[in-house]
Design a protein around this motif. Structure first.
Motif, mmCIF file in Angstrom:
data_model
loop_
_atom_site.group_PDB
_atom_site.id
_atom_site.type_symbol
_atom_site.label_atom_id
_atom_site.label_comp_id
_atom_site.label_asym_id
_atom_site.label_seq_id
_atom_site.Cartn_x
_atom_site.Cartn_y
_atom_site.Cartn_z
ATOM 1 N N ILE A 1 -5.061 3.774 10.464
ATOM 2 C CA ILE A 1 -6.243 2.614 10.440
ATOM 3 C C ILE A 1 -6.033 2.036 8.939
ATOM 4 C CG2 ILE A 1 -8.349 1.858 10.346
ATOM 5 C CD1 ILE A 1 -9.170 3.903 12.498
ATOM 6 N N LEU A 2 -6.162 3.032 7.871
ATOM 7 C CA LEU A 2 -6.321 2.593 6.550
ATOM 8 C C LEU A 2 -4.794 1.949 6.187
ATOM 9 C CD1 LEU A 2 -8.498 5.442 5.145
ATOM 10 C CD2 LEU A 2 -9.114 3.312 6.086
ATOM 11 N N LYS A 3 -3.749 2.585 6.500
ATOM 12 C CA LYS A 3 -2.481 1.899 5.881
ATOM 13 C C LYS A 3 -2.331 0.505 6.618
ATOM 14 C CE LYS A 3 -0.026 5.527 6.967
ATOM 15 N NZ LYS A 3 1.083 6.623 7.283
ATOM 16 N N MET A 4 -2.634 0.583 7.829
ATOM 17 C CA MET A 4 -2.812 -0.932 8.392
ATOM 18 C C MET A 4 -3.366 -2.120 7.468
ATOM 19 S SD MET A 4 -2.886 -0.407 12.415
ATOM 20 C CE MET A 4 -3.322 -2.151 12.798
ATOM 21 N N ALA A 5 -4.555 -1.409 6.894
ATOM 22 C CA ALA A 5 -5.319 -2.551 6.362
ATOM 23 C C ALA A 5 -4.669 -2.571 4.898
ATOM 24 C CB ALA A 5 -6.876 -2.119 6.408
ATOM 25 N N GLY A 6 -3.672 -1.871 4.315
ATOM 26 C CA GLY A 6 -3.165 -1.726 3.187
ATOM 27 C C GLY A 6 -4.231 -0.920 2.091
#
Lengths: 453, 453
Positions: free
Chosen positions: B261-266
């Protein structure tokens, strides 16, 4: 099986299917784990999958394979099975898996199937189906060992030997005369105890347990928090009615995480395993409407400012070129804050009580990043338009918008939790839309104040 | 403990702290599960947390509490502990937890602490620390029972009794004379077997196992797929060196989902449990730069079209008001497609081999939603500007942009997987930025072609 193994399995199965080598195929299926067969089915075309399903060595394997399939894929798959075959397979299935499968069918089909199954097989399944969806009662199994307090360790070992059909025995639950849960003995403790010891002497009385109506995610979190392998489920009278095992807990936690990601984006689990275009459209349509309303509001807002700038329409056109960068940066920083807050809340690492501390931190993060990128954008604006004041205006708007976006992305999910709304539900479309609308308003207000006055 | 219980625990502990009632406090801590104490620490202020930590009944509890804390919170917390105290606690900790804690310290501090621990305690921990981060070797425990093939069931039961310090015995691993893994016996199978039976007769020889260098997520997926409670870890020579238990698997799978989730949002995990503003800024800054570059490109693109429209600047200004809705809808549908694809890949429900099937589905979904919302937008454009051709232009642009966005959101993560790049890494900022740039270009090209010609 390592990921690469599936390629080999698929190739072999497809080759044998083409040759009609059913004997070899059945032999291969006998040696393959049901979970691997379930995975294989996704890679095969529909016709091959059904041929392979017919060749499964026995009804127990078929039951295991169906249990391992993801529900959305499985629901498509079973539509082509005859009712007789389905009844036969369901009768061989663990009661929690059977309840899960039956719950996904239409009321009519479910009643029909339950009517065709024997009473012995349907009794417990019907019991499970009474509990609300997503409750502990729905995912528990009624296959567990409950033994009286005054039983000796040796007698308990005999019970374990007898209970060969029971799934995953690693804890024995001890109950009093009214069947109320009074303690738990691990198989390990049992083996270590001397033969004559009463269970009440070796059992642990402080048992982590859940109520039948507890949310399944809460039950899963408890198993995960206390590092246990199963949690007992009790009813209103503290009577032991089932257990939830760790393998089901893993499924619940994974589903929960996937649902969080998808709900944030305004879509759902339904979409992943289905190739139905209409279903996807139906799921996404309503949440996109939020964004659409926001977009139409932005048209009106910008149109309004166009009036203000009517004598400076060229300036207005130059400003319009900055809309994408101001919206894009706001949307991205807002999504970052949102993802951190939603996931922090889900894993229990952000406590809703810390609302103001979290929001205050985000204000500072947004402000610092806003100053950095606002300054850069001011330079770009100045350079491209040879206008210092335009540069200052876009820089200030960028900084304000990024700060605002960070706060909105943090604040909304925290408020949702306070209002007992799931913070993940479509917060993505909702957050980005409100940021877009606030962003363009802030931008043109800043520009009008700084440039026109 | 139910979620509400923490409030009560926190209130009680804070009251006793104010009264300096250390005796009562220690008694309460004795009765509280280490996992609950670890959770409590997040709710207390720093000073109270340290006072409570000093009052923990014994070093084993302190070790358990530290093991249960989330790494990012723990790293802050232990900075205030003396080296002596830390050495004492680490010596009491399970080897995998100790390795995990030590790995997060600086090289210097770690070497210092390892030097102060006894050889017995450091031997296995140092062994674990040799394996690469995120490998099976790093999260396995070396506390397991490995017994020879020709041992009898009765002798094996004796071994289980002796091995009281070993964590979570539910499988016994059977090894040959060279210590190579040859089978597994569940505690249940052991109890059910007659006393004289050799382990080689009751063991299952087809053992699901992983190599020490296997990625920990792959190891976790295997435990989850085959519904087992632990997976044995072997080295190059198939020698059994450790086991990974299901409680660690749950942690890995949850971390994995959160990271996705967090990587997707950068952004990253680092941000959730920390209140450091600078750390958050540092993590987010680079990915926002992608969006910034895209935004600046959009400024140039729109500026270029402004030239084309120089004789119709009022028309250009009217069109500019539609930029937010076209960008916003594209961004949202793109994020939906992206989330489904990233999560589908992570859970194994979307196979990268189905690339064209998935992309083709998304084209149709994007097109259908694009037609719906494009038509609505055309009506809005026509109504607001009294211009049919402007309505048609914005409608067509919206439809094209939504289709394009759905395809980009699906295609990029699938391509990333083919190139062996993690599909989640900052795909959010990257996807929305490319959609923004493509979107405004498509919009003004459509408008120029339809209206100016």
């Amino acid at each position: 099986m390592p990921e690469r193994g599936y390629q080999l399995l698929q190739d072999t199965v497809e080759r044998l299917l083409r040759r009609n080598a059913t004997y070899h195929l059945t032999n291969i299926l006998k040696k393959t784990h049901p979970a691997d067969i379930a995975y294989l089915f996704k890679l095969l075309d529909d016709r091959s999958a059904h041929t392979v399903f017919k060749l499964l060595p026995d009804v127990d394997t078929a039951a295991d394979v169906l249990s391992e399939m993801h529900p959305s894929f499985r629901n498509n798959f079973i539509q082509s099975l005859s009712t007789e075959r389905l009844v036969e397979i369901l009768s061989a299935m663990a009661d929690d898996d059977a309840a899960d499968l039956l719950a996904s069918l239409s009321d009519e089909v479910r009643e029909n199937i339950l009517g065709l199954m024997s009473y012995k097989d349907t009794e417990e399944v019907s019991e499970l189906l009474k509990y609300p969806e997503d409750s502990a009662g729905r995912i528990m199994t009624t296959d567990f060992l409950a033994l009286p307090e005054n039983m000796s360790a040796q007698e308990a070992v005999q019970e374990v030997r007898k209970a060969s059909a029971t799934e995953m025995v690693f804890y024995l639950y001890v109950v009093d005369e009214e069947k109320r849960l009074s303690g738990v003995v691990s198989l390990r403790q049992l083996v270590t105890a001397s033969d004559e010891t009463k269970l009440s002497k070796i059992m642990t009385s402080e048992v982590v347990k859940v109520h039948v109506t507890t949310d399944q995610e809460e039950a899963a979190r408890r198993v995960s928090r206390y590092n246990i392998l199963a949690v007992p489920v009790v009813d209103d009278n503290d009577i032991l009615v089932g257990i939830i095992t760790v393998d089901d807990v893993i499924d619940v936690l994974r589903e929960e995480a996937t649902e969080d990601i998808l709900k944030m984006a305004g879509t759902s689990e339904e979409e992943i395993s289905s190739f139905s275009v209409w279903r996807s459209v139906r799921v996404r349509l309503p949440w996109l409407f939020a964004a659409w309303i926001g977009g139409v509001a932005a048209i009106k807002i910008i149109g309004g400012f166009e009036g203000h700038f009517s004598e400076h329409i060229a300036l207005f056109a130059s400003l319009a070129a900055f809309i994408p960068v101001i919206m894009g940066m706001g949307g991205n920083i807002g999504t970052q804050s949102l993802s951190i807050t939603v996931r922090g809340l889900a894993t229990g690492r952000i406590d809703p009580k810390l609302l103001w501390k979290v929001v205050f931190k985000e204000i500072r993060v947004g402000l610092l990043l806003g100053i950095a990128y606002g300054f850069l954008l001011a330079l770009v604006g100045w350079f491209l338009n040879k206008s210092v004041i335009l540069g200052v205006a876009v820089g200030v708007a960028m900084c304000g918008n990024m700060t605002l976006a960070a706060v909105v992305g943090t604040f909304l999910p925290l408020i949702a939790v306070k209002l007992r709304i799931d913070p993940a539900v479509a917060s993505g479309p909702f957050v980005t839309t409100s940021i877009d609308v606030l962003g363009v308003t802030l931008f043109f207000v800043t520009a009008a104040l700084l440039i026109l006055n």
